[in-house]
Scaffold this motif. Sequence first.
Motif, PDB file in Angstrom:
ATOM      1  N   ARG A   1       0.838  -1.204   0.000  1.00 43.98           N
ATOM      2  CA  ARG A   1       0.000   0.000   0.000  1.00 43.98           C
ATOM      3  C   ARG A   1       0.869   1.249   0.000  1.00 43.98           C
ATOM      4  NH1 ARG A   1      -3.163  -3.199   3.459  1.00 43.98           N
ATOM      5  NH2 ARG A   1      -2.382  -2.149   5.333  1.00 43.98           N
ATOM      6  N   ARG A   2       1.992   1.206   0.715  1.00 49.63           N
ATOM      7  CA  ARG A   2       2.916   2.341   0.693  1.00 49.63           C
ATOM      8  C   ARG A   2       3.483   2.532  -0.710  1.00 49.63           C
ATOM      9  NH1 ARG A   2       8.786   2.727   3.729  1.00 49.63           N
ATOM     10  NH2 ARG A   2       9.102   4.973   3.466  1.00 49.63           N
ATOM     11  N   MET A   3       3.815   1.414  -1.376  1.00 49.66           N
ATOM     12  CA  MET A   3       4.327   1.502  -2.739  1.00 49.66           C
ATOM     13  C   MET A   3       3.293   2.125  -3.661  1.00 49.66           C
ATOM     14  SD  MET A   3       5.193  -1.662  -5.337  1.00 49.66           S
ATOM     15  CE  MET A   3       3.440  -2.004  -5.591  1.00 49.66           C
ATOM     16  N   TYR A   4       2.032   1.694  -3.545  1.00 49.02           N
ATOM     17  CA  TYR A   4       0.987   2.244  -4.406  1.00 49.02           C
ATOM     18  C   TYR A   4       0.779   3.728  -4.137  1.00 49.02           C
ATOM     19  CZ  TYR A   4      -0.198  -2.625  -5.468  1.00 49.02           C
ATOM     20  OH  TYR A   4      -0.167  -3.937  -5.868  1.00 49.02           O
ATOM     21  N   ARG A   5       0.890   4.141  -2.867  1.00 51.98           N
ATOM     22  CA  ARG A   5       0.742   5.568  -2.555  1.00 51.98           C
ATOM     23  C   ARG A   5       1.870   6.375  -3.187  1.00 51.98           C
ATOM     24  NH1 ARG A   5      -0.920   3.514   2.581  1.00 51.98           N
ATOM     25  NH2 ARG A   5       1.141   3.853   3.459  1.00 51.98           N
ATOM     26  N   ALA A   6       3.092   5.830  -3.154  1.00 45.05           N
ATOM     27  CA  ALA A   6       4.220   6.514  -3.792  1.00 45.05           C
ATOM     28  C   ALA A   6       3.992   6.619  -5.297  1.00 45.05           C
ATOM     29  CB  ALA A   6       5.519   5.771  -3.497  1.00 45.05           C
ATOM     30  N   MET A   7       3.520   5.545  -5.917  1.00 45.63           N
ATOM     31  CA  MET A   7       3.233   5.574  -7.348  1.00 45.63           C
ATOM     32  C   MET A   7       2.112   6.557  -7.665  1.00 45.63           C
ATOM     33  SD  MET A   7       5.180   3.500  -9.186  1.00 45.63           S
ATOM     34  CE  MET A   7       4.239   2.945 -10.603  1.00 45.63           C
ATOM     35  N   LEU A   8       1.142   6.659  -6.790  1.00 40.76           N
ATOM     36  CA  LEU A   8       0.039   7.591  -6.997  1.00 40.76           C
ATOM     37  C   LEU A   8       0.523   9.033  -6.958  1.00 40.76           C
ATOM     38  CD1 LEU A   8      -2.992   8.021  -7.352  1.00 40.76           C
ATOM     39  CD2 LEU A   8      -3.240   7.825  -4.867  1.00 40.76           C
ATOM     40  N   ARG A   9       1.396   9.353  -5.990  1.00 34.45           N
ATOM     41  CA  ARG A   9       1.954  10.708  -5.934  1.00 34.45           C
ATOM     42  C   ARG A   9       2.753  11.004  -7.200  1.00 34.45           C
ATOM     43  NH1 ARG A   9       2.118   9.548  -0.275  1.00 34.45           N
ATOM     44  NH2 ARG A   9       4.080   8.415  -0.451  1.00 34.45           N
ATOM     45  N   MET A  10       3.517  10.017  -7.670  1.00 34.09           N
ATOM     46  CA  MET A  10       4.286  10.197  -8.893  1.00 34.09           C
ATOM     47  C   MET A  10       3.365  10.452 -10.086  1.00 34.09           C
ATOM     48  SD  MET A  10       4.983   8.378 -11.876  1.00 34.09           S
ATOM     49  CE  MET A  10       4.581   6.708 -11.391  1.00 34.09           C
TER      50      MET A  10
ATOM     51  N   HIS B   1      14.058   7.235 -22.561  1.00 35.58           N
ATOM     52  CA  HIS B   1      12.821   7.640 -21.897  1.00 35.58           C
ATOM     53  C   HIS B   1      12.485   6.612 -20.816  1.00 35.58           C
ATOM     54  CE1 HIS B   1       8.504   9.367 -22.623  1.00 35.58           C
ATOM     55  NE2 HIS B   1       8.742   9.146 -21.339  1.00 35.58           N
ATOM     56  N   LEU B   2      12.244   7.092 -19.608  1.00 37.62           N
ATOM     57  CA  LEU B   2      11.883   6.219 -18.492  1.00 37.62           C
ATOM     58  C   LEU B   2      10.433   6.448 -18.101  1.00 37.62           C
ATOM     59  CD1 LEU B   2      12.711   4.209 -16.210  1.00 37.62           C
ATOM     60  CD2 LEU B   2      13.250   6.229 -14.807  1.00 37.62           C
ATOM     61  N   VAL B   3       9.639   5.378 -18.135  1.00 34.47           N
ATOM     62  CA  VAL B   3       8.331   5.367 -17.490  1.00 34.47           C
ATOM     63  C   VAL B   3       8.589   4.922 -16.054  1.00 34.47           C
ATOM     64  CG1 VAL B   3       6.054   4.293 -17.427  1.00 34.47           C
ATOM     65  CG2 VAL B   3       7.102   4.877 -19.630  1.00 34.47           C
ATOM     66  N   LEU B   4       8.269   5.753 -15.103  1.00 32.83           N
ATOM     67  CA  LEU B   4       8.697   5.533 -13.727  1.00 32.83           C
ATOM     68  C   LEU B   4       8.011   4.327 -13.094  1.00 32.83           C
ATOM     69  CD1 LEU B   4       8.747   9.283 -12.838  1.00 32.83           C
ATOM     70  CD2 LEU B   4      10.728   7.774 -12.576  1.00 32.83           C
TER      71      LEU B   4
END
Length: 245
Positions: A33-42, A135-138
């Motif tokens: 869930r922490r990982m998904y929150r970080a991805m969401l902010r990104m 090109h990087l897709v994060l």
Amino acid sequence: MMNIDPRTATEIYTRDLESWAQGKAQPTSRHNRRMYRAMLRMARQFPSRQLNSAAQETGQVWVWSDLHFGHDNIIRYTNRPFADADEMDAALYANWRRTVGEDDTLLVIGDLAMRRAICEETWERVRSGAGNVKHLVLGNHDLTGSGEVRVDGFDLMSSLVCIEGEPPLVCTHLPLANVPDGWVNVHGHTHDAAPQRSPHINVSVEQLDYAPVALRRLQLLACELVRACYPPGNTTLERLASMGV
């Protein structure tokens, strides 16, 4: 050429991330869930981009994901055929040099480096590596726990990339939960998981014999998937080979 509105693609990806971050769509650990929150902010911070037909005509476009430079444990997790991270990194860099031309575009769909490879030496190797545009897709491992980017060396970085064509492709690190009709999702993150009977193409390096794959080959596979035709094979490369492309 058919196209995807990057704003629509971002809305779909963001909706998935929000659901996963809240643990609604599937059971998730606190770490995930922490990982998904970080991805969401990104995803809310970084732009989505579009690769149009003109860009595809300027040299070839090459695609791969989940290199995990410097990550010894990934060898054990996904049965990579290397003794250690040094051997793995050397093979990945060699395959990059062997495959990509100086006028080409290289699209990395997330998770470039980990551990000791998160350093200036890696960023410089990216800058000096073959390819006119890199090109990087994060991906999740390209971010800190708070969603800040911790990689460098690329010409462009984005949350996702839309590629026009028939069918159009949307490139995200995490696979979309539900791909809209007529689209195909090119993604990473799931490493050595077998291909599914769905409009998804996994370009993790485990799927590609640890070398970038030409976008034009993925587009041919996408034409099959969007018609609900699923070529045989236990990896993306095997599916391409079964099609003779």
